[in-house]
Design a protein around this motif. Structure first.
Motif, PDB file in Angstrom:
ATOM      1  N   LEU A  53       0.831  -1.209   0.000  1.00 39.90           N
ATOM      2  CA  LEU A  53       0.000   0.000   0.000  1.00 39.90           C
ATOM      3  C   LEU A  53       0.865   1.260   0.000  1.00 39.90           C
ATOM      4  O   LEU A  53       0.547   2.246  -0.674  1.00 39.90           O
ATOM      5  CB  LEU A  53      -0.934   0.000   1.212  1.00 39.90           C
ATOM      6  CG  LEU A  53      -2.032  -1.075   1.212  1.00 39.90           C
ATOM      7  CD1 LEU A  53      -2.839  -0.998   2.510  1.00 39.90           C
ATOM      8  CD2 LEU A  53      -2.939  -0.914   0.006  1.00 39.90           C
ATOM      9  N   THR A  54       1.970   1.246   0.759  1.00 36.42           N
ATOM     10  CA  THR A  54       2.886   2.389   0.782  1.00 36.42           C
ATOM     11  C   THR A  54       3.501   2.611  -0.589  1.00 36.42           C
ATOM     12  O   THR A  54       3.617   3.758  -1.057  1.00 36.42           O
ATOM     13  CB  THR A  54       3.996   2.167   1.825  1.00 36.42           C
ATOM     14  OG1 THR A  54       3.419   2.010   3.114  1.00 36.42           O
ATOM     15  CG2 THR A  54       4.968   3.339   1.836  1.00 36.42           C
ATOM     16  N   ALA A  55       3.906   1.521  -1.247  1.00 35.91           N
ATOM     17  CA  ALA A  55       4.495   1.629  -2.584  1.00 35.91           C
ATOM     18  C   ALA A  55       3.505   2.245  -3.564  1.00 35.91           C
ATOM     19  O   ALA A  55       3.857   3.135  -4.359  1.00 35.91           O
ATOM     20  CB  ALA A  55       4.929   0.252  -3.071  1.00 35.91           C
ATOM     21  N   LEU A  56       2.262   1.802  -3.512  1.00 32.99           N
ATOM     22  CA  LEU A  56       1.245   2.332  -4.418  1.00 32.99           C
ATOM     23  C   LEU A  56       0.974   3.814  -4.144  1.00 32.99           C
ATOM     24  O   LEU A  56       0.817   4.616  -5.076  1.00 32.99           O
ATOM     25  CB  LEU A  56      -0.048   1.533  -4.277  1.00 32.99           C
ATOM     26  CG  LEU A  56       0.015   0.079  -4.780  1.00 32.99           C
ATOM     27  CD1 LEU A  56      -1.289  -0.642  -4.445  1.00 32.99           C
ATOM     28  CD2 LEU A  56       0.284   0.038  -6.275  1.00 32.99           C
ATOM     29  N   LEU A  57       0.936   4.189  -2.865  1.00 32.40           N
ATOM     30  CA  LEU A  57       0.696   5.588  -2.492  1.00 32.40           C
ATOM     31  C   LEU A  57       1.830   6.481  -2.997  1.00 32.40           C
ATOM     32  O   LEU A  57       1.584   7.534  -3.606  1.00 32.40           O
ATOM     33  CB  LEU A  57       0.565   5.714  -0.977  1.00 32.40           C
ATOM     34  CG  LEU A  57       0.420   7.135  -0.415  1.00 32.40           C
ATOM     35  CD1 LEU A  57      -0.832   7.810  -0.973  1.00 32.40           C
ATOM     36  CD2 LEU A  57       0.398   7.119   1.107  1.00 32.40           C
ATOM     37  N   ILE A  58       3.078   6.073  -2.750  1.00 26.13           N
ATOM     38  CA  ILE A  58       4.228   6.868  -3.198  1.00 26.13           C
ATOM     39  C   ILE A  58       4.250   6.961  -4.715  1.00 26.13           C
ATOM     40  O   ILE A  58       4.537   8.022  -5.290  1.00 26.13           O
ATOM     41  CB  ILE A  58       5.543   6.251  -2.673  1.00 26.13           C
ATOM     42  CG1 ILE A  58       5.580   6.328  -1.143  1.00 26.13           C
ATOM     43  CG2 ILE A  58       6.749   6.959  -3.279  1.00 26.13           C
ATOM     44  CD1 ILE A  58       6.778   5.642  -0.526  1.00 26.13           C
ATOM     45  N   TRP A  59       3.947   5.848  -5.377  1.00 23.28           N
ATOM     46  CA  TRP A  59       3.929   5.826  -6.841  1.00 23.28           C
ATOM     47  C   TRP A  59       2.924   6.831  -7.393  1.00 23.28           C
ATOM     48  O   TRP A  59       3.223   7.590  -8.317  1.00 23.28           O
ATOM     49  CB  TRP A  59       3.598   4.421  -7.317  1.00 23.28           C
ATOM     50  CG  TRP A  59       3.484   4.263  -8.798  1.00 23.28           C
ATOM     51  CD1 TRP A  59       4.477   4.434  -9.722  1.00 23.28           C
ATOM     52  CD2 TRP A  59       2.310   3.901  -9.539  1.00 23.28           C
ATOM     53  NE1 TRP A  59       3.996   4.188 -10.993  1.00 23.28           N
ATOM     54  CE2 TRP A  59       2.680   3.860 -10.913  1.00 23.28           C
ATOM     55  CE3 TRP A  59       1.005   3.585  -9.175  1.00 23.28           C
ATOM     56  CZ2 TRP A  59       1.756   3.533 -11.907  1.00 23.28           C
ATOM     57  CZ3 TRP A  59       0.096   3.247 -10.169  1.00 23.28           C
ATOM     58  CH2 TRP A  59       0.470   3.230 -11.513  1.00 23.28           C
ATOM     59  N   VAL A  60       1.728   6.870  -6.813  1.00 22.63           N
ATOM     60  CA  VAL A  60       0.698   7.811  -7.257  1.00 22.63           C
ATOM     61  C   VAL A  60       1.139   9.251  -7.009  1.00 22.63           C
ATOM     62  O   VAL A  60       0.992  10.128  -7.874  1.00 22.63           O
ATOM     63  CB  VAL A  60      -0.641   7.533  -6.540  1.00 22.63           C
ATOM     64  CG1 VAL A  60      -1.644   8.653  -6.818  1.00 22.63           C
ATOM     65  CG2 VAL A  60      -1.221   6.200  -6.991  1.00 22.63           C
ATOM     66  N   LEU A  61       1.709   9.520  -5.826  1.00 25.69           N
ATOM     67  CA  LEU A  61       2.158  10.869  -5.493  1.00 25.69           C
ATOM     68  C   LEU A  61       3.276  11.335  -6.418  1.00 25.69           C
ATOM     69  O   LEU A  61       3.300  12.500  -6.842  1.00 25.69           O
ATOM     70  CB  LEU A  61       2.623  10.922  -4.027  1.00 25.69           C
ATOM     71  CG  LEU A  61       1.540  10.726  -2.964  1.00 25.69           C
ATOM     72  CD1 LEU A  61       2.159  10.711  -1.577  1.00 25.69           C
ATOM     73  CD2 LEU A  61       0.485  11.831  -3.067  1.00 25.69           C
ATOM     74  N   VAL A  62       4.206  10.437  -6.733  1.00 30.45           N
ATOM     75  CA  VAL A  62       5.313  10.793  -7.635  1.00 30.45           C
ATOM     76  C   VAL A  62       4.783  11.113  -9.022  1.00 30.45           C
ATOM     77  O   VAL A  62       5.218  12.077  -9.676  1.00 30.45           O
ATOM     78  CB  VAL A  62       6.345   9.650  -7.690  1.00 30.45           C
ATOM     79  CG1 VAL A  62       7.355   9.888  -8.816  1.00 30.45           C
ATOM     80  CG2 VAL A  62       7.066   9.515  -6.363  1.00 30.45           C
ATOM     81  N   ARG A  63       3.844  10.323  -9.487  1.00 29.88           N
ATOM     82  CA  ARG A  63       3.259  10.566 -10.807  1.00 29.88           C
ATOM     83  C   ARG A  63       2.524  11.902 -10.842  1.00 29.88           C
ATOM     84  O   ARG A  63       2.626  12.663 -11.811  1.00 29.88           O
ATOM     85  CB  ARG A  63       2.299   9.436 -11.178  1.00 29.88           C
ATOM     86  CG  ARG A  63       2.990   8.127 -11.475  1.00 29.88           C
ATOM     87  CD  ARG A  63       2.034   7.096 -12.038  1.00 29.88           C
ATOM     88  NE  ARG A  63       1.430   7.547 -13.283  1.00 29.88           N
ATOM     89  CZ  ARG A  63       0.847   6.752 -14.166  1.00 29.88           C
ATOM     90  NH1 ARG A  63       0.795   5.445 -13.925  1.00 29.88           N
ATOM     91  NH2 ARG A  63       0.313   7.221 -15.262  1.00 29.88           N
ATOM     92  N   ALA A  71       3.078  14.515  -8.867  1.00 29.83           N
ATOM     93  CA  ALA A  71       4.023  15.616  -8.685  1.00 29.83           C
ATOM     94  C   ALA A  71       4.862  15.869  -9.930  1.00 29.83           C
ATOM     95  O   ALA A  71       5.161  17.025 -10.265  1.00 29.83           O
ATOM     96  CB  ALA A  71       4.935  15.323  -7.486  1.00 29.83           C
ATOM     97  N   SER A  72       5.250  14.793 -10.616  1.00 31.77           N
ATOM     98  CA  SER A  72       6.110  14.939 -11.789  1.00 31.77           C
ATOM     99  C   SER A  72       5.333  15.135 -13.081  1.00 31.77           C
ATOM    100  O   SER A  72       5.867  15.653 -14.064  1.00 31.77           O
ATOM    101  CB  SER A  72       7.007  13.709 -11.928  1.00 31.77           C
ATOM    102  OG  SER A  72       6.233  12.546 -12.180  1.00 31.77           O
ATOM    103  N   GLY A  73       4.081  14.703 -13.079  1.00 27.64           N
ATOM    104  CA  GLY A  73       3.282  14.782 -14.293  1.00 27.64           C
ATOM    105  C   GLY A  73       3.709  13.790 -15.354  1.00 27.64           C
ATOM    106  O   GLY A  73       3.301  13.888 -16.510  1.00 27.64           O
ATOM    107  N   LYS A  74       4.534  12.825 -14.956  1.00 27.11           N
ATOM    108  CA  LYS A  74       5.037  11.827 -15.900  1.00 27.11           C
ATOM    109  C   LYS A  74       4.394  10.471 -15.632  1.00 27.11           C
ATOM    110  O   LYS A  74       4.014  10.159 -14.503  1.00 27.11           O
ATOM    111  CB  LYS A  74       6.558  11.708 -15.790  1.00 27.11           C
ATOM    112  CG  LYS A  74       7.315  12.991 -16.111  1.00 27.11           C
ATOM    113  CD  LYS A  74       8.812  12.781 -15.951  1.00 27.11           C
ATOM    114  CE  LYS A  74       9.577  14.070 -16.258  1.00 27.11           C
ATOM    115  NZ  LYS A  74      11.053  13.884 -16.071  1.00 27.11           N
ATOM    116  N   SER A  75       4.324   9.686 -16.670  1.00 32.17           N
ATOM    117  CA  SER A  75       3.803   8.330 -16.550  1.00 32.17           C
ATOM    118  C   SER A  75       4.943   7.397 -16.164  1.00 32.17           C
ATOM    119  O   SER A  75       5.699   6.932 -17.015  1.00 32.17           O
ATOM    120  CB  SER A  75       3.156   7.875 -17.868  1.00 32.17           C
ATOM    121  OG  SER A  75       2.689   6.554 -17.762  1.00 32.17           O
TER     122      SER A  75
END
Length: 296
Positions: A50-60, A62-66
Motif C-alpha cells: 500500500l505504501t508503494a502504491l501511495l508513493i507511486w501515485v504521489l510521484v506521478r 508531482a512529476s506529471g510523468k507516466s
C-alpha cells in the motif's frame, strides 16, 4: 573509467549500504510487535504494498510523468523472485533452526556473483571473491555452536530463498532501469500466503504500531535502496550488503531487549563490517585511479 562512472559506483555503494542498514531493524521491530509470525508477515507485507502504491501515485502526480510501476518483464520477474524469497525465508524459519537459516542466507552474494557471471558476463574480481570468502568466515563465527541438524526441508527452503534473492539482484541488474518499486509490490506474495495461512482466525498483534512502522517506512526504504543498487553496482557487490542485516540485527536486539551477543557474534560482526568497509574503500580507490587515467 570516467568520473561519472566513479560517481555512479559511489552512489550505488551508498544506496545499498543504506538499504542494508535500514533492513537490519526489521527483526527487532517484528519482535516489538509481539504477534504471531503469520500475522506480522501479513500486516507488514500489506502495508509495504500500500505504501508503494501511495508513493507511486504521489510521484506521478508531482512529476506529471507516466512512471511505470513495474517497467518490463525483467522487472516483473525480479519482483516475483523477491516475493518468493520472502515466503521461503519465513517458511524456512518454521522448519529448521534459525542459525541454519542465517548461515545459508549468507550465501546470497555467492549466488548473485555466479548468476551474474553466467548470464551477464560480469566476472567477479579477485577482491570481490576474497571479500565474500572473508564474510562467509565471519558469518560462520556468528552461528558457530548454534548450528543444529535442523530439517532438510527447512534447509532447502533457506537455500532456495538465498538463490531467489541472488536471482532478483541479477535480473534487476540486467534490466538497467529503475525498479525501486518492484520488491515493494512483490511483497504481496508473502502477504497473500500469510493471509491464507491465517484464515479464518485473522490477524493477532499486540503492539501493531511497530509493525506499521516496519511495513510502511522501514521495508519500503530498505527494499527501494537495495533494488536500485544494481543499476550502479555488479550483482555480486549488491549481494554483500544484504549481510549487513546479519551483522547489525543482533546488535539492535542487544540494545532493545538486552540480549547480549556472544563474543563470537561480535567478532564475526566486526570481521564482516571490516571486510565491507575495506572492499568499498578499495573499489572507490581503484575506480578513482581509473578515472584519473582515463582523463590523462
Amino acid at each position: 573509467m570516467t568520473n561519472a562512472s566513479s560517481s555512479s559506483h559511489a552512489k550505488g555503494v551508498a544506496l545499498t549500504a543504506l538499504g542494508g542498514i535500514v533492513l537490519s531493524v526489521d527483526a527487532p521491530l517484528m519482535r516489538l510487535g509481539n504477534g504471531d509470525a503469520w500475522s506480522v508477515l501479513a500486516l507488514r507485507g500489506l502495508l509495504t504494498v500500500l505504501t508503494a502504491l501511495l508513493i507511486w501515485v504521489l510521484v506521478r502526480l508531482a512529476s506529471g510523468k507516466s512512471i511505470p510501476l513495474v517497467p518490463g518483464w525483467r522487472a516483473a520477474a525480479a519482483g516475483l523472485f523477491y516475493g518468493v524469497s520472502s515466503s521461503l525465508f519465513v517458511a524456512a524459519v518454521f522448519h529448521t533452526a534459525t542459525a541454519n537459516v542465517v548461515f545459508i542466507i549468507a550465501f546470497t552474494p555467492m549466488f548473485a556473483a555466479l548468476l551474474s557471471w553466467i548470464f551477464l558476463g560480469e566476472r567477479p574480481g579477485i577482491a570481490t571473491l576474497v571479500t565474500m570468502s572473508i564474510m562467509i568466515f565471519g558469518v560462520g563465527l556468528i552461528v558457530q555452536g548454534g548450528l543444529t541438524s535442523g530439517h532438510l526441508s527447512g534447509d532447502l527452503m533457506a537455500a532456495a530463498a538465498s538463490f531467489c534473492i541472488g536471482a532478483a539482484i541479477t535480473i534487476g541488474r540486467s534490466a538497467r532501469r529503475d525498479i525501486g518499486f518492484v520488491p515493494l509490490i512483490g511483497a504481496i506474495i508473502p502477504a497473500a500466503c500469510a493471509f491464507i495461512a491465517l484464515y479464518p482466525q485473522g490477524i493477532a498483534i499486540e503492539n501493531p504500531f511497530w509493525i506499521f512502522l516496519d511495513g510502511a517506512i522501514v521495508l519500503p526504504l530498505a527494499f527501494w535502496c537495495l533494488a536500485t543498487g544494481p543499476r550502479y553496482l555488479p550483482a555480486s557487490e549488491v549481494g554483500m550488503f544484504y549481510l549487513l542485516e546479519t551483522i547489525l540485527a543482533p546488535i539492535w536486539v542487544w540494545f532493545v531487549f538486552s540480549e547480549v551477543p556472544s563474543a563470537q557474534t561480535l567478532t564475526g560482526g566486526a570481521i564482516l563490517i571490516g571486510a565491507l568497509i575495506g572492499f568499498s574503500l578499495w573499489q572507490m580507490r581503484a575506480k578513482s585511479r581509473e578515472a584519473i587515467a582515463g582523463c590523462s
